[in-house]
Design a protein around this motif. Structure first.
Motif, PDB file in Angstrom:
ATOM      1  N   UNK A  39       0.740  -1.281  -0.028  1.00 40.31           N
ATOM      2  CA  UNK A  39      -0.104   0.012  -0.006  1.00 40.31           C
ATOM      3  C   UNK A  39       0.875   1.180  -0.039  1.00 40.31           C
ATOM      4  N   UNK A  40       1.922   1.238   0.779  1.00 44.00           N
ATOM      5  CA  UNK A  40       2.763   2.107   0.728  1.00 44.00           C
ATOM      6  C   UNK A  40       3.444   2.821  -0.552  1.00 44.00           C
ATOM      7  N   UNK A  41       3.664   1.787  -1.253  1.00 40.84           N
ATOM      8  CA  UNK A  41       4.633   2.031  -2.548  1.00 40.84           C
ATOM      9  C   UNK A  41       3.718   2.257  -3.611  1.00 40.84           C
ATOM     10  N   UNK A  42       2.439   1.269  -3.783  1.00 44.71           N
ATOM     11  CA  UNK A  42       1.694   1.306  -4.860  1.00 44.71           C
ATOM     12  C   UNK A  42       0.196   1.861  -4.648  1.00 44.71           C
ATOM     13  N   UNK A  43      -0.067   2.147  -3.674  1.00 43.90           N
ATOM     14  CA  UNK A  43      -1.601   2.971  -3.469  1.00 43.90           C
ATOM     15  C   UNK A  43      -1.347   3.948  -2.235  1.00 43.90           C
ATOM     16  N   UNK A  44      -0.607   5.042  -2.432  1.00 41.45           N
ATOM     17  CA  UNK A  44      -0.352   5.824  -1.325  1.00 41.45           C
ATOM     18  C   UNK A  44      -1.646   6.581  -0.860  1.00 41.45           C
ATOM     19  N   UNK A  45      -2.618   6.756  -1.637  1.00 44.84           N
ATOM     20  CA  UNK A  45      -3.628   7.420  -1.200  1.00 44.84           C
ATOM     21  C   UNK A  45      -4.764   6.496  -0.432  1.00 44.84           C
ATOM     22  N   UNK A  46      -4.866   5.252  -0.792  1.00 48.04           N
ATOM     23  CA  UNK A  46      -5.443   4.458   0.108  1.00 48.04           C
ATOM     24  C   UNK A  46      -4.700   4.188   1.526  1.00 48.04           C
ATOM     25  N   UNK A 103       5.080 -22.977  -1.921  1.00 48.66           N
ATOM     26  CA  UNK A 103       5.198 -21.888  -2.831  1.00 48.66           C
ATOM     27  C   UNK A 103       3.969 -21.599  -3.825  1.00 48.66           C
ATOM     28  N   UNK A 104       3.442 -22.696  -4.204  1.00 48.70           N
ATOM     29  CA  UNK A 104       2.043 -22.553  -5.177  1.00 48.70           C
ATOM     30  C   UNK A 104       0.959 -21.757  -4.252  1.00 48.70           C
ATOM     31  N   UNK A 105       0.832 -22.167  -3.242  1.00 47.35           N
ATOM     32  CA  UNK A 105      -0.240 -21.739  -2.258  1.00 47.35           C
ATOM     33  C   UNK A 105      -0.049 -20.257  -1.907  1.00 47.35           C
ATOM     34  N   UNK A 106       1.303 -20.041  -1.732  1.00 45.94           N
ATOM     35  CA  UNK A 106       1.699 -18.701  -1.134  1.00 45.94           C
ATOM     36  C   UNK A 106       1.549 -17.610  -2.450  1.00 45.94           C
ATOM     37  N   UNK A 107       1.836 -18.191  -3.779  1.00 46.76           N
ATOM     38  CA  UNK A 107       1.536 -17.155  -4.681  1.00 46.76           C
ATOM     39  C   UNK A 107       0.076 -16.778  -5.017  1.00 46.76           C
ATOM     40  N   UNK A 108      -0.750 -18.034  -4.675  1.00 41.50           N
ATOM     41  CA  UNK A 108      -2.123 -17.492  -4.830  1.00 41.50           C
ATOM     42  C   UNK A 108      -2.503 -16.518  -3.904  1.00 41.50           C
ATOM     43  N   UNK A 109      -2.206 -16.840  -2.652  1.00 39.84           N
ATOM     44  CA  UNK A 109      -2.616 -15.806  -1.493  1.00 39.84           C
ATOM     45  C   UNK A 109      -2.025 -14.523  -1.753  1.00 39.84           C
ATOM     46  N   UNK A 110      -0.884 -14.487  -2.066  1.00 44.58           N
ATOM     47  CA  UNK A 110      -0.323 -12.893  -2.579  1.00 44.58           C
ATOM     48  C   UNK A 110      -1.291 -12.158  -3.547  1.00 44.58           C
ATOM     49  N   UNK A 111      -1.611 -13.117  -4.813  1.00 46.73           N
ATOM     50  CA  UNK A 111      -2.062 -12.454  -5.704  1.00 46.73           C
ATOM     51  C   UNK A 111      -3.651 -11.969  -5.311  1.00 46.73           C
ATOM     52  N   UNK A 112      -4.287 -13.019  -4.601  1.00 42.91           N
ATOM     53  CA  UNK A 112      -5.572 -12.793  -4.112  1.00 42.91           C
ATOM     54  C   UNK A 112      -5.591 -11.608  -3.060  1.00 42.91           C
ATOM     55  N   UNK A 113      -4.932 -11.509  -2.183  1.00 42.76           N
ATOM     56  CA  UNK A 113      -4.935 -10.788  -0.855  1.00 42.76           C
ATOM     57  C   UNK A 113      -4.187  -9.600  -0.633  1.00 42.76           C
ATOM     58  N   UNK A 114      -2.872  -9.944  -0.903  1.00 40.50           N
ATOM     59  CA  UNK A 114      -1.717  -9.036  -0.585  1.00 40.50           C
ATOM     60  C   UNK A 114      -1.591  -7.882  -1.690  1.00 40.50           C
ATOM     61  N   UNK A 115      -1.794  -8.317  -2.691  1.00 35.50           N
ATOM     62  CA  UNK A 115      -1.252  -7.263  -3.901  1.00 35.50           C
ATOM     63  C   UNK A 115      -2.506  -7.086  -4.788  1.00 35.50           C
ATOM     64  N   UNK A 116      -3.698  -7.102  -4.247  1.00 34.98           N
ATOM     65  CA  UNK A 116      -4.921  -6.733  -4.772  1.00 34.98           C
ATOM     66  C   UNK A 116      -5.351  -5.313  -4.411  1.00 34.98           C
TER      67      UNK A 116
END
Length: 116
Positions: A39-46, A103-116
């Motif tokens: 959020x700090x790097x890619x969505x500073x307004x939010x 690694x497969x599970x974490x990639x999915x979690x990062x895409x779905x929750x952290x980097x969305x």
């Protein structure tokens, strides 16, 4: 209804007397810290909006808890879909297999929750 703000004179400046509400203290996990950095790097307004409304930490704790539950769920599904080799006879193969599933599970979690 908005309360009247009071100010303190500091030299030539008027500084508002703001008081933060007391919030629960919980440790921040890996996924919460990753979300904050994103959020700090890619969505500073939010990020700024969440900080100013005192919703940042509740948001990060929710992301952490949801990501942890989702990781457990995905790992269970992946282990059922791709069974691991016998741990007692093939330790290194088992470790490699479990690391790849994680690694497969974490990639999915990062895409779905952290980097969305």
């Amino acid at each position: 209804m908005m309360n009247e703000l009071t100010y303190t004179q500091s030299g030539d400046y008027l500084i508002p007397n703001l008081v933060l509400t007391e919030q629960e203290r919980k440790p921040m996990g890996k996924y919460g810290r990753m979300r904050r950095s994103f959020l700090q790097e890619h969505n500073p307004m939010l990020y700024s909006d969440l900080v100013l409304t005192e919703q940042l930490f509740p948001h990060l704790w929710e992301i952490q808890e949801t990501a942890t539950r989702r990781m457990e769920q995905l790992m269970d599904e992946l282990i059922q879909k791709y069974p691991a080799p016998d741990k007692m006879t093939q330790q290194m193969a088992w470790v490699g297999h479990m690391n790849s599933l994680k690694a497969m599970a974490e990639e999915t979690v990062l895409t779905e929750l952290v980097y969305s």
